[in-house]
Motif scaffolding. Structure first.
Motif, short mmCIF file in Angstrom:
data_model
loop_
_atom_site.label_atom_id
_atom_site.label_comp_id
_atom_site.label_asym_id
_atom_site.label_seq_id
_atom_site.Cartn_x
_atom_site.Cartn_y
_atom_site.Cartn_z
N ALA A 148 1.81 6.08 -1.03
CA ALA A 148 0.52 6.80 -1.40
C ALA A 148 -0.24 6.52 -1.02
CB ALA A 148 0.94 7.00 -3.14
N ASP A 149 -0.80 5.43 -0.42
CA ASP A 149 -2.16 4.54 0.02
C ASP A 149 -2.62 5.28 1.27
OD1 ASP A 149 -2.34 2.53 -2.10
OD2 ASP A 149 -0.99 1.62 -1.17
N VAL A 150 -0.97 5.69 1.94
CA VAL A 150 -1.86 6.75 3.61
C VAL A 150 -2.21 7.88 3.22
CG1 VAL A 150 -0.52 6.84 5.29
CG2 VAL A 150 -0.49 4.30 4.67
N PHE A 151 -1.03 8.46 2.14
CA PHE A 151 -1.76 10.50 1.77
C PHE A 151 -2.38 10.37 0.46
CE2 PHE A 151 1.82 10.13 4.69
CZ PHE A 151 1.88 11.39 5.76
N ASN A 152 -3.66 9.76 0.59
CA ASN A 152 -4.28 9.78 -0.43
C ASN A 152 -5.16 11.19 0.01
OD1 ASN A 152 -6.85 8.93 1.43
ND2 ASN A 152 -5.98 6.99 1.53
N ILE A 153 -5.94 11.60 -0.96
CA ILE A 153 -6.74 13.20 -1.10
C ILE A 153 -7.89 13.07 -0.04
CG2 ILE A 153 -8.03 14.69 -2.70
CD1 ILE A 153 -5.64 14.89 -2.97
N TYR A 154 -8.74 11.78 0.12
CA TYR A 154 -9.98 11.65 1.27
C TYR A 154 -8.97 11.20 2.80
CZ TYR A 154 -13.03 9.36 4.54
OH TYR A 154 -13.45 8.82 5.73
N ALA A 155 -7.91 11.10 2.83
CA ALA A 155 -6.95 11.05 4.06
C ALA A 155 -6.27 12.63 4.91
CB ALA A 155 -5.78 10.43 4.10
N ILE A 156 -5.93 13.07 3.29
CA ILE A 156 -5.78 14.41 3.02
C ILE A 156 -6.34 16.03 4.25
CG2 ILE A 156 -4.45 16.76 2.74
CD1 ILE A 156 -3.26 14.47 1.01
N LEU A 157 -7.94 15.67 3.00
CA LEU A 157 -9.14 16.34 3.66
C LEU A 157 -8.99 15.90 5.23
CD1 LEU A 157 -11.02 18.07 2.52
CD2 LEU A 157 -12.50 15.86 2.16
N LEU A 158 -9.41 14.26 5.25
CA LEU A 158 -9.93 14.27 7.32
C LEU A 158 -9.31 14.90 7.87
CD1 LEU A 158 -10.79 10.59 6.62
CD2 LEU A 158 -12.26 13.06 7.33
N LEU A 159 -7.49 14.88 7.78
CA LEU A 159 -6.74 15.95 8.47
C LEU A 159 -6.59 17.24 8.68
CD1 LEU A 159 -3.27 13.57 7.60
CD2 LEU A 159 -4.23 13.61 9.75
N ILE A 160 -7.09 17.74 7.31
CA ILE A 160 -7.24 19.12 7.56
C ILE A 160 -8.55 19.72 8.57
CG2 ILE A 160 -7.84 21.70 6.36
CD1 ILE A 160 -6.45 19.87 4.05
#
Length: 272
Positions: free
Chosen positions: A15-27
């Motif tokens: 959960a710490d790795v796949f947070n909203i901020y990280a997902i947005l950066l990946l997109i």
């Protein structure tokens, strides 16, 4: 109890790795890589129009750069944004490898084959190749497939893995010029020396001919429509592979006219 705590700890780590901020950066990062490759391809097309003599070199550099952007860009994006713990990284890599091995066997084989094609280079972007019953020009070598355009302007998509196991022949092997073979059938009593001289005149005066390479001829006795004939085979180079059929048509059109003008005998079918 310890197993439960370990499971909870693992879930929290994910959960710490796949947070909203990280997902947005990946997109956003994935969109940037895609946009960069599109811009690169569009830029290479415009450059090819300005420098047509370097078309193959530009296509090859563009293909290599696209490969590098997709492979290293994706790896760098995932590792840089997610920054996963080493244990999670190893576990994820193992799980992905197993899943790909079973569920995506053909896709993985094509991906590996694409990398092998990049280094082995049995053909290049821009080559005229024969693969099975398909003949055309290679327009792109991707991570999973090779695309070629046939002479009838059909786009054919072939998985990379097919090129590792099947036979493929390249007509120009990265060069701009290419040999074009044209046949003329003559009667057994035809004046072969005159016919060869006339066809040679047609070839060397064609606007599509590449005369820095030799023009050659071969003669062979064959059977045409149940009668014996002499096949006069012309081997000449076209200055650009894109003019292959135009060059061949020019030779046939003007060559046939000259043979008729000089009354060079052609084979006549035997009527049953």
């Amino acid at each position: 109890m310890n197993d439960t705590n370990g499971l909870v700890s693992g879930i929290l780590s994910v959960a710490d790795v796949f947070n909203i901020y990280a997902i947005l950066l990946l997109i956003l990062g994935g969109f940037f890589i895609w946009a960069l490759t599109v811009a690169l391809n569009n830029g290479s097309k415009r450059l090819m129009e300005k420098i047509p003599a370097r078309r193959f070199l530009i296509l090859q550099i563009s293909t290599l750069t696209t490969f590098a952007l997709y492979i290293f860009g994706t790896i760098g994006l995932v590792v840089g944004v997610l920054q996963p713990p080493q244990e999670l990284l190893f576990a994820a890599a193992g799980s992905i490898a197993v899943a790909l091995g079973f569920a995506l066997k053909d896709v993985v084989a094509s991906l590996v084959a694409g990398i092998l094609l990049l280094f082995d280079r049995p053909f290049r972007v821009g080559d005229r190749v024969s693969f099975g019953d398909t003949y055309g020009e290679i327009v792109s070598i991707g991570l999973r497939t090779v695309r070629l355009v046939t002479l009838d302007d059909n786009l054919v998509t072939i998985p990379n893995s097919r090129f590792i196991t099947d036979v493929v022949s390249s007509g120009n092997a990265g060069e701009l010029d290419m040999m074009v073979v044209t046949d003329f059938n003559l009667a057994l009593d035809a004046d072969l020396a005159t016919a060869q001289t006339l066809i040679e005149e047609v070839v060397v005066t064609s606007r599509y001919a590449y005369l820095k390479k030799p023009v050659s001829f071969t003669l062979e006795e064959i059977e045409v429509a149940h009668t014996l004939a002499i096949r006069l085979r012309t081997k000449a180079y076209v200055l650009d592979v894109r003019y292959e059929k135009a060059f061949q048509s020019d030779i046939v059109l003007r060559g046939t006219a000259l043979l008729q003008k000089h009354s060079i005998a052609r084979p006549k079918p035997v009527l049953s």
